[in-house]
Write an enzyme that holds these catalytic residues in place. Sequence first.
Site, PDB file in Angstrom:
ATOM      1  N   THR A 136       0.844  -1.200   0.000  1.00  0.00           N
ATOM      2  CA  THR A 136       0.000   0.000   0.000  1.00  0.00           C
ATOM      3  C   THR A 136       0.876   1.246   0.000  1.00  0.00           C
ATOM      4  OG1 THR A 136      -1.478   1.322   1.398  1.00  0.00           O
ATOM      5  CG2 THR A 136      -0.152  -0.315   2.525  1.00  0.00           C
ATOM      6  N   ASP A 137       0.325   2.357  -0.501  1.00  0.00           N
ATOM      7  CA  ASP A 137       1.097   3.613  -0.459  1.00  0.00           C
ATOM      8  C   ASP A 137       1.275   4.108   0.982  1.00  0.00           C
ATOM      9  OD1 ASP A 137      -1.487   4.556   0.068  1.00  0.00           O
ATOM     10  OD2 ASP A 137      -1.432   6.151  -1.435  1.00  0.00           O
ATOM     11  N   GLU A 138       0.480   3.570   1.912  1.00  0.00           N
ATOM     12  CA  GLU A 138       0.587   4.043   3.298  1.00  0.00           C
ATOM     13  C   GLU A 138       1.931   3.690   3.929  1.00  0.00           C
ATOM     14  OE1 GLU A 138      -2.676   3.667   5.932  1.00  0.00           O
ATOM     15  OE2 GLU A 138      -4.149   4.136   4.394  1.00  0.00           O
ATOM     16  N   TYR A 153      -1.767  -0.385  11.157  1.00  0.00           N
ATOM     17  CA  TYR A 153      -2.064  -1.040   9.874  1.00  0.00           C
ATOM     18  C   TYR A 153      -0.879  -0.905   8.928  1.00  0.00           C
ATOM     19  CZ  TYR A 153      -3.531  -1.237   4.991  1.00  0.00           C
ATOM     20  OH  TYR A 153      -3.583  -1.502   3.640  1.00  0.00           O
ATOM     21  N   LYS A 212       1.750  -3.677   7.263  1.00  0.00           N
ATOM     22  CA  LYS A 212       1.913  -3.839   5.811  1.00  0.00           C
ATOM     23  C   LYS A 212       3.375  -3.608   5.412  1.00  0.00           C
ATOM     24  CE  LYS A 212      -0.778  -4.339   2.941  1.00  0.00           C
ATOM     25  NZ  LYS A 212      -1.254  -5.616   2.310  1.00  0.00           N
TER      26      LYS A 212
HETATM   27  P1  NAD Z   1     -10.607  -6.248   2.491  1.00  0.00           P
HETATM   28  O1  NAD Z   1     -10.526  -6.001   3.960  1.00  0.00           O
HETATM   29  O2  NAD Z   1     -11.830  -5.847   1.755  1.00  0.00           O
HETATM   30  O3  NAD Z   1     -10.403  -7.824   2.216  1.00  0.00           O
HETATM   31  C1  NAD Z   1      -9.448  -8.593   2.891  1.00  0.00           C
HETATM   32  C2  NAD Z   1      -9.742 -10.069   2.596  1.00  0.00           C
HETATM   33  O4  NAD Z   1      -8.720 -10.851   3.242  1.00  0.00           O
HETATM   34  C3  NAD Z   1     -11.087 -10.549   3.156  1.00  0.00           C
HETATM   35  O5  NAD Z   1     -11.764 -11.327   2.190  1.00  0.00           O
HETATM   36  C4  NAD Z   1     -10.694 -11.407   4.354  1.00  0.00           C
HETATM   37  O6  NAD Z   1     -11.622 -12.437   4.637  1.00  0.00           O
HETATM   38  C5  NAD Z   1      -9.339 -11.951   3.901  1.00  0.00           C
HETATM   39  N1  NAD Z   1      -8.490 -12.342   5.030  1.00  0.00           N
HETATM   40  C6  NAD Z   1      -8.223 -11.615   6.149  1.00  0.00           C
HETATM   41  N2  NAD Z   1      -7.430 -12.332   6.974  1.00  0.00           N
HETATM   42  C7  NAD Z   1      -7.149 -13.516   6.361  1.00  0.00           C
HETATM   43  C8  NAD Z   1      -6.374 -14.651   6.696  1.00  0.00           C
HETATM   44  N3  NAD Z   1      -5.703 -14.713   7.860  1.00  0.00           N
HETATM   45  N4  NAD Z   1      -6.318 -15.681   5.817  1.00  0.00           N
HETATM   46  C9  NAD Z   1      -7.000 -15.633   4.641  1.00  0.00           C
HETATM   47  N5  NAD Z   1      -7.763 -14.580   4.282  1.00  0.00           N
HETATM   48  C10 NAD Z   1      -7.841 -13.523   5.126  1.00  0.00           C
HETATM   49  O7  NAD Z   1      -9.309  -5.594   1.878  1.00  0.00           O
HETATM   50  P2  NAD Z   1      -9.134  -4.785   0.514  1.00  0.00           P
HETATM   51  O8  NAD Z   1      -9.500  -3.378   0.720  1.00  0.00           O
HETATM   52  O9  NAD Z   1      -9.727  -5.553  -0.592  1.00  0.00           O
HETATM   53  O10 NAD Z   1      -7.531  -4.818   0.376  1.00  0.00           O
HETATM   54  C11 NAD Z   1      -6.893  -5.949  -0.203  1.00  0.00           C
HETATM   55  C12 NAD Z   1      -5.394  -5.747  -0.126  1.00  0.00           C
HETATM   56  O11 NAD Z   1      -5.010  -4.562  -0.820  1.00  0.00           O
HETATM   57  C13 NAD Z   1      -4.860  -5.596   1.299  1.00  0.00           C
HETATM   58  O12 NAD Z   1      -3.631  -6.262   1.374  1.00  0.00           O
HETATM   59  C14 NAD Z   1      -4.672  -4.099   1.450  1.00  0.00           C
HETATM   60  O13 NAD Z   1      -3.654  -3.815   2.377  1.00  0.00           O
HETATM   61  C15 NAD Z   1      -4.261  -3.713   0.041  1.00  0.00           C
HETATM   62  N6  NAD Z   1      -4.584  -2.343  -0.367  1.00  0.00           N
HETATM   63  C16 NAD Z   1      -5.850  -1.867  -0.205  1.00  0.00           C
HETATM   64  C17 NAD Z   1      -6.152  -0.585  -0.641  1.00  0.00           C
HETATM   65  C18 NAD Z   1      -7.550  -0.015  -0.488  1.00  0.00           C
HETATM   66  O14 NAD Z   1      -7.749   1.159  -0.760  1.00  0.00           O
HETATM   67  N7  NAD Z   1      -8.549  -0.802  -0.069  1.00  0.00           N
HETATM   68  C19 NAD Z   1      -5.154   0.208  -1.230  1.00  0.00           C
HETATM   69  C20 NAD Z   1      -3.861  -0.314  -1.360  1.00  0.00           C
HETATM   70  C21 NAD Z   1      -3.597  -1.600  -0.931  1.00  0.00           C
HETATM   71  O1  DAU Z   2      -3.879   4.476   0.815  1.00  0.00           O
HETATM   72  C1  DAU Z   2      -4.222   3.120   0.709  1.00  0.00           C
HETATM   73  C2  DAU Z   2      -5.062   2.710   1.900  1.00  0.00           C
HETATM   74  O2  DAU Z   2      -6.332   3.324   1.741  1.00  0.00           O
HETATM   75  C3  DAU Z   2      -5.201   1.201   2.039  1.00  0.00           C
HETATM   76  O3  DAU Z   2      -3.938   0.641   2.284  1.00  0.00           O
HETATM   77  C4  DAU Z   2      -6.167   0.851   3.188  1.00  0.00           C
HETATM   78  O4  DAU Z   2      -6.380  -0.553   3.231  1.00  0.00           O
HETATM   79  C5  DAU Z   2      -7.488   1.549   2.929  1.00  0.00           C
HETATM   80  O5  DAU Z   2      -8.368   1.314   4.008  1.00  0.00           O
HETATM   81  C6  DAU Z   2      -7.285   3.057   2.747  1.00  0.00           C
HETATM   82  O6  DAU Z   2      -6.873   3.670   3.991  1.00  0.00           O
HETATM   83  P1  DAU Z   2      -7.476   5.083   4.493  1.00  0.00           P
HETATM   84  O7  DAU Z   2      -7.296   5.182   5.944  1.00  0.00           O
HETATM   85  O8  DAU Z   2      -6.962   6.197   3.645  1.00  0.00           O
HETATM   86  O9  DAU Z   2      -9.034   4.855   4.080  1.00  0.00           O
HETATM   87  P2  DAU Z   2     -10.395   5.227   4.834  1.00  0.00           P
HETATM   88  O10 DAU Z   2     -11.487   4.987   3.857  1.00  0.00           O
HETATM   89  O11 DAU Z   2     -10.493   4.595   6.168  1.00  0.00           O
HETATM   90  O12 DAU Z   2     -10.256   6.786   5.057  1.00  0.00           O
HETATM   91  C7  DAU Z   2     -10.074   7.689   3.966  1.00  0.00           C
HETATM   92  C8  DAU Z   2      -9.987   9.100   4.533  1.00  0.00           C
HETATM   93  O13 DAU Z   2     -11.284   9.470   5.041  1.00  0.00           O
HETATM   94  C9  DAU Z   2      -9.024   9.240   5.689  1.00  0.00           C
HETATM   95  O14 DAU Z   2      -8.417  10.522   5.640  1.00  0.00           O
HETATM   96  C10 DAU Z   2      -9.931   9.158   6.928  1.00  0.00           C
HETATM   97  C11 DAU Z   2     -11.213   9.795   6.437  1.00  0.00           C
HETATM   98  N1  DAU Z   2     -12.473   9.304   7.063  1.00  0.00           N
HETATM   99  C12 DAU Z   2     -12.694   7.947   7.050  1.00  0.00           C
HETATM  100  C13 DAU Z   2     -13.856   7.429   7.599  1.00  0.00           C
HETATM  101  C14 DAU Z   2     -14.109   5.947   7.628  1.00  0.00           C
HETATM  102  C15 DAU Z   2     -13.406  10.180   7.573  1.00  0.00           C
HETATM  103  O15 DAU Z   2     -13.205  11.404   7.549  1.00  0.00           O
HETATM  104  N2  DAU Z   2     -14.561   9.672   8.105  1.00  0.00           N
HETATM  105  C16 DAU Z   2     -14.812   8.322   8.170  1.00  0.00           C
HETATM  106  O16 DAU Z   2     -15.885   7.938   8.713  1.00  0.00           O
END
Ligand code: NAD
Ligand code: DAU
Length: 349
Positions: free
Chosen positions: A129-131, A156, A160
């Site tokens: 992730t970019d985080e 988190y 990662k």
């Molecule tokens: P998500 O939380 O929607 O899905 C995670 C999945 O992993 C779920 O289906 C869960 O059941 C499964 N899982 C959790 N623990 C497990 C375990 N121990 N064994 C097997 N399966 C397990 O997540 P997402 O938002 O789809 O993100 C997917 C990946 O992409 C993550 O690695 C996240 O860090 C990365 N990522 C997400 C974002 C974003 O914006 N959502 C951005 C950049 C990177």
């Molecule tokens: O940048 C990539 C990441 O983006 C992924 O690695 C993570 O898995 C994904 O969850 C996401 O992280 P963020 O923390 O950026 O996403 P989130 O949707 O939780 O929050 C986005 C922004 O909105 C952040 O600045 C917090 C803010 N926020 C979030 C929620 C849930 C609010 O202001 N109110 C809210 O209720």
Amino acid sequence: MRILVTGGCGFIGSNFVRAMLRDHPEDEITNLDLLTYAGNLENLAEAAADHADRYRFVKGDICDPATVLPLLDWAQAVVHFAAESHVDRSIEDASAFVRTNALGTQVLLDAARRVWGEDRSRRFLYVSTDEVYGALSLDDPRAFAEDWPLDPRSPYSASKAAADHLARSYWHTFGLPVLVTRCCNNYGPYQFPEKLIPLMILNAAAGKELPVYGDGLYVRDWIHVADHCRATDLVLRQGEPGQVYNVGAGAERPNLEVVRAIIRLVAARLGREEDELAKLIRHVSDRPGHDRRYAIDSGKLRSLGFTPSRDFEEGLAQTVDWYLDHPGWCQNVTSGAYQDYYRRMYDGR
Ligand code: NAD
Ligand code: DAU
């Protein structure tokens, strides 16, 4: 190709599995997922039925070597999405994050090393992730590049980053063909409504408060999940082992701007007054350690041939439509445990 996808029942994983089954009729996919609160079989029900001959679901834990070893033996490639993914939950309790994100990745890497041996034709793609880069200030003209030092600041992102370091260490130490992608914020269909965009869509539609953390001027860089999936596919097939690829679409937006855009779209769709919905915005206490801004430089990925296929405003409108058109899915994922989570996170905040 025989591909093991971990976390394929989550948001990005399910979009990825669907896209792979559609775009690569020659590929076979095994989806290993523990079905935590974020994993949902419904996300893939149709694709599973349509492609039963080359899609298989295995319920299991990436932390369990006995589950993982035979799957790695079968696979020519791994795309490792499985993770605990929500920053706010990692602030409540980091233990599941360290276990799944760090330990689980090490178990998968070790299994790959054992059963793949010296076979350098296989591929292990770790979805980071970019985080992991930390945070930028609002006036910093730069964006994260792949050689930026890692500086994770939430439990988190620290978990990662641990996995990101481990993945690259298996390349350097053992020559395991590892690729790493670091993507910005995803949005689109099937995202669990703990995350900003689906939470705001569902709350606005239900006339509930829209909880904006702090001043709402935090900036995230957005990409539609379909574009993230295309980028992942490209890196899997054409990326160079040992390399890291940033994934982004160049759509930095302050949170308040995103929330206002959602209000506009929901108001238009449901025939409500935009001004009335805007009154639902409530500034709530901030996320501890909240990263001010993310911005990703995806020049390296673009030089592999990637161009994002949709701009943010178009993608957001389609996303609002998807959530409003799928009330059954929304109802299922927001009943039960989600209500407890919501109360814990937002009541009296
Ligand atoms: P998500 O939380 O929607 O899905 C995670 C999945 O992993 C779920 O289906 C869960 O059941 C499964 N899982 C959790 N623990 C497990 C375990 N121990 N064994 C097997 N399966 C397990 O997540 P997402 O938002 O789809 O993100 C997917 C990946 O992409 C993550 O690695 C996240 O860090 C990365 N990522 C997400 C974002 C974003 O914006 N959502 C951005 C950049 C990177
Ligand atoms: O940048 C990539 C990441 O983006 C992924 O690695 C993570 O898995 C994904 O969850 C996401 O992280 P963020 O923390 O950026 O996403 P989130 O949707 O939780 O929050 C986005 C922004 O909105 C952040 O600045 C917090 C803010 N926020 C979030 C929620 C849930 C609010 O202001 N109110 C809210 O209720």
